[in-house]
Design a protein around this motif. Sequence first.
Motif, mmCIF file in Angstrom:
data_model
loop_
_atom_site.group_PDB
_atom_site.id
_atom_site.type_symbol
_atom_site.label_atom_id
_atom_site.label_comp_id
_atom_site.label_asym_id
_atom_site.label_seq_id
_atom_site.Cartn_x
_atom_site.Cartn_y
_atom_site.Cartn_z
ATOM 1 N N GLU A 246 0.790 -1.228 0.000
ATOM 2 C CA GLU A 246 0.000 0.000 0.000
ATOM 3 C C GLU A 246 0.826 1.283 0.000
ATOM 4 O OE1 GLU A 246 -3.144 -0.053 2.889
ATOM 5 O OE2 GLU A 246 -3.600 -2.169 2.501
ATOM 6 N N PHE A 247 2.113 1.182 0.320
ATOM 7 C CA PHE A 247 2.950 2.387 0.309
ATOM 8 C C PHE A 247 4.182 2.247 -0.584
ATOM 9 C CE2 PHE A 247 6.393 5.118 1.698
ATOM 10 C CZ PHE A 247 5.777 6.361 1.734
ATOM 11 N N THR A 297 -1.042 11.868 -1.636
ATOM 12 C CA THR A 297 -1.984 10.778 -1.369
ATOM 13 C C THR A 297 -1.290 9.635 -0.633
ATOM 14 O OG1 THR A 297 -3.316 11.323 -3.316
ATOM 15 C CG2 THR A 297 -3.510 9.086 -2.461
ATOM 16 N N LEU A 298 -0.056 9.338 -1.025
ATOM 17 C CA LEU A 298 0.702 8.279 -0.354
ATOM 18 C C LEU A 298 1.023 8.654 1.093
ATOM 19 C CD1 LEU A 298 3.244 6.922 -3.005
ATOM 20 C CD2 LEU A 298 1.390 5.687 -1.883
ATOM 21 N N HIS A 300 -0.843 10.515 3.021
ATOM 22 C CA HIS A 300 -2.106 10.276 3.735
ATOM 23 C C HIS A 300 -2.300 8.777 3.981
ATOM 24 C CE1 HIS A 300 -3.155 14.403 3.596
ATOM 25 N NE2 HIS A 300 -3.465 14.458 2.320
ATOM 26 N N GLN A 301 -1.914 7.959 3.002
ATOM 27 C CA GLN A 301 -2.027 6.514 3.160
ATOM 28 C C GLN A 301 -1.113 6.009 4.266
ATOM 29 O OE1 GLN A 301 -4.104 4.469 2.083
ATOM 30 N NE2 GLN A 301 -3.176 2.490 2.536
#
Length: 308
Positions: A246-247, A297-298, A300-301
């Motif tokens: 996810e990152f 966005t990453l 925030h992820q």
Amino acid sequence: MSLTLTQIKASLEDGLLSFPITDMDEKGQFNPTTYASRLDWFVTHKVSSIFVAGGTGEFFSLSEQEYKKIVEVTAETVQARVPMISSVGRSIPEAIAFAKIAENAGMSALLLMPPYLTECPKDGCYEYAKAIMDNTSLPVIYYNRANGVLSADYIQKLADNCDNFIGLKDGTGNMQELNDTIKSVGSRLSYIGGVPTAEIIAEAYLSIGVNTYSSAVFNFVPELANLFYKSLRAGDKETVAKITREFYIPFVRLRSKKNGYAVSLIKAGAKLIGRSAGDVRAPLVMPTAEETAALETLIHQSQALLAG
């Protein structure tokens, strides 16, 4: 206070390492005030060793005077709370001059970068590294990457002939060659993962005995970088897989969009979290607005991943 060789090697073999970006002001000049603040922030986030003026720190674009100021600010700020390692390289005379500056400033060790020349033969790279190691009293870590890659036999030869050669940082990602070196040279050296975004192959590194690596994203997501490293060492495969998926994988895909983004995206990330170090210097370029939005966005992820 100076650190012992035992303390330096221990930090290189257990704990998360990182390279702070180099702070520039709005005119593109080194900013010692914000750089000192960045170093202190690194230490408080429990980095194991701090590598200054490295690849992420744009060593390739720094003047000798800027380098001198960077290592002096580092020594004054960090005060050996953790090992302080600075880069040297380029030509042999320049590397020796930079090494002397680092010695005088009180650096703990040096990271020897590849020479500035294409298609270097391995015997020439060996002579390059030996000449520099022979002309400094500081411990030296050799950065095995790009045009400066040494095979296991040359690394063994360097270890046999240079007592101050203490570590190998791998920038190749070639696990077969690295495993050959580790099994051949053994514990004489400390081994560090050093490919761009090393987290992406951290599990492979760990499987052959490389317990540490340098984390560039520590510059803007230190909590996530620490969680990933802690999970990796604890064998928490589920967390490692989740953060990777996810990152780190999306980050690496973003990084691959343009040469130099391994540095440029880190500076962009620092800006996004309110810790700007200015822009990169040419020949590097900053990410586009669209790419910066994807990076945001990453980030925030990363917060969602930390929240579980």
